[in-house]
Every structure is written in structure tokens, then in C-alpha cells.
Write an enzyme that holds these catalytic residues in place. Structure first.
Site, short mmCIF file in Angstrom:
data_model
loop_
_atom_site.label_atom_id
_atom_site.label_comp_id
_atom_site.label_asym_id
_atom_site.label_seq_id
_atom_site.Cartn_x
_atom_site.Cartn_y
_atom_site.Cartn_z
CD GLU A 156 -5.25 34.60 -19.10
OE1 GLU A 156 -4.34 35.31 -18.59
OE2 GLU A 156 -6.21 35.20 -19.35
CD GLU A 261 -12.16 34.39 -19.42
OE1 GLU A 261 -11.90 35.71 -19.67
OE2 GLU A 261 -11.58 33.90 -18.83
C1 GLA Z 1 -9.20 36.92 -18.22
C2 GLA Z 1 -9.55 36.07 -17.02
C3 GLA Z 1 -10.77 36.36 -16.59
C4 GLA Z 1 -11.04 37.91 -16.41
C5 GLA Z 1 -10.92 38.59 -17.74
C6 GLA Z 1 -11.02 39.89 -17.89
O1 GLA Z 1 -9.63 36.67 -19.53
O2 GLA Z 1 -9.51 34.66 -17.27
O3 GLA Z 1 -10.96 35.85 -15.24
O4 GLA Z 1 -10.11 38.49 -15.61
O5 GLA Z 1 -9.49 37.95 -18.13
O6 GLA Z 1 -11.81 40.37 -16.71
#
Ligand code: GLA
Length: 373
Positions: A156, A261
Site C-alpha cells: 500500500e 486478499e
Molecule cells: C490490508 C492488509 C492486510 C489486512 C487487510 C484487512 O489489506 O494488507 O494485511 O490487514 O487489510 O484485514
């Protein structure tokens, strides 16, 4: 004679009976296409949650740790690392022959404030922070060298408009903090795959920022193996066209694409900001938690269709998609029960609270067979 005639019939019946009563297995369904992963919490990889462990062993061939390799967990104080939980995570992955992912080395969240400060509380200078970053990466990646096969090196780094996020990493080190992080990770384990991971890259401005960033890293000779598209998706975002175009754009840079994710939020939006900034926290109100007693069938079916649509893109792009990882195993432990509102009842995954496959599970399996030769 009698026995000889009946034998094939028995075999045939046994096959039909077992096949029709056996649930499809996700990792087998997508074999030859991409890995199927899940993010695990500590109870799961410590095998204290038998329901989830059964699902993980059966359906997944890759794992990511939800929290235990984040800086605050693995390196809570300047001179102390806590490897107890990540050691168990890696042992779990090896025991079940999983592709083990490390998440995440450099991020602005879940990183203690001391990382960016000197002993007397002043903001660190560039050289000292670089030294600290290198020591952290060499220690953590080095410990699992050859065992953790791929690392989210930076998480990020971008704003929604594609510019660089003004994180302490950027402010203190400058834009080359990403190049340095990749360089140190490669130094620590030259064989590990290295990734850049972010959310909302399906939106063009942010995607363009990430494309530029990766081009730059590659032009400096840094081994970026893949982009991680987090995939914290909504029912109406991203569109199938956006997903397809995003995967194609990163593939055109000569890197692979991991969906890292994945989950789909069916609950009403609680904020106008629809990204995945984990610091959001909105107060619980009944109207934001409409399905506390169960998901209406129409929505259950809509979620299944949404999953099928996204998977049809992943399957179409299977030559460049290496892995699809879900952020969780069953709906019960999903982070979306507590973000961006604490205490909601969310339904973002393929397995329900009792560990049963949902219509979305069947839809995902069918998305593979439709396109299989
Ligand atoms: C982000 C992070 C993850 C996690 C998610 C939500 O996407 O990369 O590690 O913390 O948020 O749980």
C-alpha cells in the site's frame, strides 16, 4: 463366473456414488490454472480451530498469515523479535505442503512508532531508517529463507490518485524506499518471489501509479515477480471489465498477477471511501447490519453470481494469474465482521459460519469447468 460379471457393475456403482456424494475440492478444481490460497489466523495455523483446519487442508494449497508477520507482531521492540507464531505458521504450511507466503515487510500500518524514531523520540534520519529496514528484512526473510516462497515486500505505497502515499517510509527515506526494500529482500533470499501489494488498483489513476512504480523498479533491475491485487471487492466494484483490464495491464509489464486478499462485501457501504484503509472505524447502527439473522436467498445467489463473474476473469487470465488467495476461510472469522464497523455480520467468503460451502463455492467451481477444455 457370477463374480466376474458383477465386478465391473460394483466398481461403476461405487464410482458414481462416491463422485456424486463428494464435494469438489477447490485446489484440484483450479490445478494447472493457479494456486488457491487462504489467509490464516493464529488459531488456524496452530490447529486449534479444527473446523477451519479441515477446510484449509482440503481446499487450499497456499497460505498467507493474516497478522503474525507484520512488523508490530514479529518485531515489537527495537532489539526483540517474536518468532513463535510465525514459526508455527511456516511449520503448518510445510506439514500440509502449501506454497507459503510472507505478508508483509514494509507497510505504514501495524508498524510501531519506534521504528521511525531515535531512542530520544526524534524522527530518524534516512540512513538510520534504511539500516533498520535492512536489519528487519534480513532477519525476517533470512529466518525463513527457502521456506517462505514469496513475500509482499511493500504494502500500500500509493494514494487513490496514483501518487505516492506520504508514509513515514516515504517522508524519511524518500521514493527509493521501495527499491531499497526489494533490494534487501532479494539479498536475504535470492530465490524468493517478491511482490508489490495494494488495494483498489482496478481504479485507473491508482493502477497507473502502480504500473509506473513497477516499471521503475524493473528498470533498476529489481526482481518484481508479481503484483498483488488485494481484491477486497464489493458487489458492484470492480466491474468485470476493470478486473480484466487491470490484470492485462500488469501482465503487459512481464510480471505475474496474484489476487491476494479476495473477499466480497455484501453489506451496505458505511463510508463514502470504498477502499480498504484499515484505520476506518464507523459506529454500529442497525441499518448498517441488515443481515444479522441470515443472508436473504436473493443476495446469496447474487453473491454466487458475482464470484462466478470474477472467477471467469481469473480463469480467462490463468496464464498470468499465479494465485488467488481469499482473506479468510469462513465467514465467521472474516475481518469484514469488524471493518469498517465493529460487530457486523458479514458474508464475504465461500464457506459459511458453520464451515459449509455456500452457493458462491459451487459458482466458483462451475466457473472453472465452463472454461476447462
Ligand atoms: C490490508 C492488509 C492486510 C489486512 C487487510 C484487512 O489489506 O494488507 O494485511 O490487514 O487489510 O484485514
Amino acid at each position: 463366473m457370477f463374480k466376474v460379471c458383477l465386478f465391473p457393475v460394483i466398481i461403476f456403482l461405487a464410482t458414481v456414488l462416491t463422485t456424486s456424494s463428494t464435494q469438489p475440492v477447490l485446489k484440484d478444481t483450479f490445478k494447472g490454472y493457479f494456486l488457491i490460497g487462504a489467509a490464516l489466523n493464529q488459531q488456524q495455523f496452530s490447529e486449534e480451530d479444527p473446523l477451519s483446519v479441515g477446510i484449509i487442508k482440503t481446499h487450499f494449497n497456499s497460505i498467507t498469515p493474516e497478522n503474525v508477520l507484520k512488523w508490530e507482531a514479529v518485531h515489537p521492540k527495537p532489539d526483540s523479535y517474536d518468532f513463535a507464531a510465525p514459526d508455527r505458521y511456516v511449520e503448518f504450511g510445510e506439514k500440509y505442503h502449501m506454497f507459503i507466503v510472507g505478508h508483509t515487510l514494509i507497510w505504514h500500518n501495524q508498524t510501531p512508532a519506534w521504528v521511525f524514531q531515535s531512542a530520544n523520540g526524534n524522527t530518524l534520519d534516512r540512513d538510520t531508517l534504511l539500516k533498520r529496514m535492512r536489519e528487519h528484512i534480513l532477519t525476517v526473510v533470512g529466518r525463513y529463507k527457502g521456506r517462505i516462497k514469496g513475500w509482499d515486500v511493500v504494502n500500500e505505497a500509493l494514494n487513490e490518485d496514483g501518487t505516492m502515499r506520504q508514509s513515514p517510509w516515504l517522508k524519511i527515506i524518500g521514493e527509493d524506499y521501495l527499491a531499497k526494500a526489494f533490494q534487501f529482500a532479494h539479498e536475504a533470499d535470492p530465490k524468493a518471489e517478491l511482490y508489490y501489494n495494494d488495494y483498489s488498483l482496478e481504479n485507473e489513476p491508482k493502477r497507473n501509479g502502480a504500473l509506473a512504480l513497477i516499471k521503475k523498479l524493473k528498470s533498476q533491475g529489481l526482481p518484481v515477480a508479481a503484483i498483488g491485487l488485494q481484491g477486497h471487492d464489493k458487489m458492484d466494484w470492480p466491474t468485470v471489465e476493470q478486473e480484466d483490464a487491470t490484470i492485462a495491464a500488469f501482465a503487459a509489464l512481464g510480471i505475474k498477477v496474484n489476487i491476494t486478499e479476495l473477499d466480497i462485501d455484501v453489506l451496505p457501504p458505511a463510508t463514502r471511501n470504498r477502499g480498504a484503509d484499515i484505520t476506518l472505524n464507523v459506529e454500529l447502527q442497525a441499518k448498517l447490519n441488515p443481515y444479522a439473522k441470515g443472508l436473504p436467498d436473493a443476495l446469496q445467489q447474487a453473491l454466487a453470481k458475482r464470484y462466478a463473474d470474477l472467477f471467469s476473469v481469473f480463469v480467462k487470465q490463468r496464464n498470468v494469474v499465479d494465485r488467488v488467495t481469499f482473506w479468510g476461510v469462513t465467514d465467521a472469522a472474516s475481518w469484514l465482521n469488524n471493518w469498517p464497523v465493529r460487530g457486523r455480520t458479514s458474508y464475504p467468503l465461500l464457506f459459511d459460519r458453520g464451515g459449509q460451502p455456500k452457493p458462491a463455492f459451487t459458482a466458483v467451481v462451475q466457473a472453472a469447468s465452463i472454461t476447462k477444455p
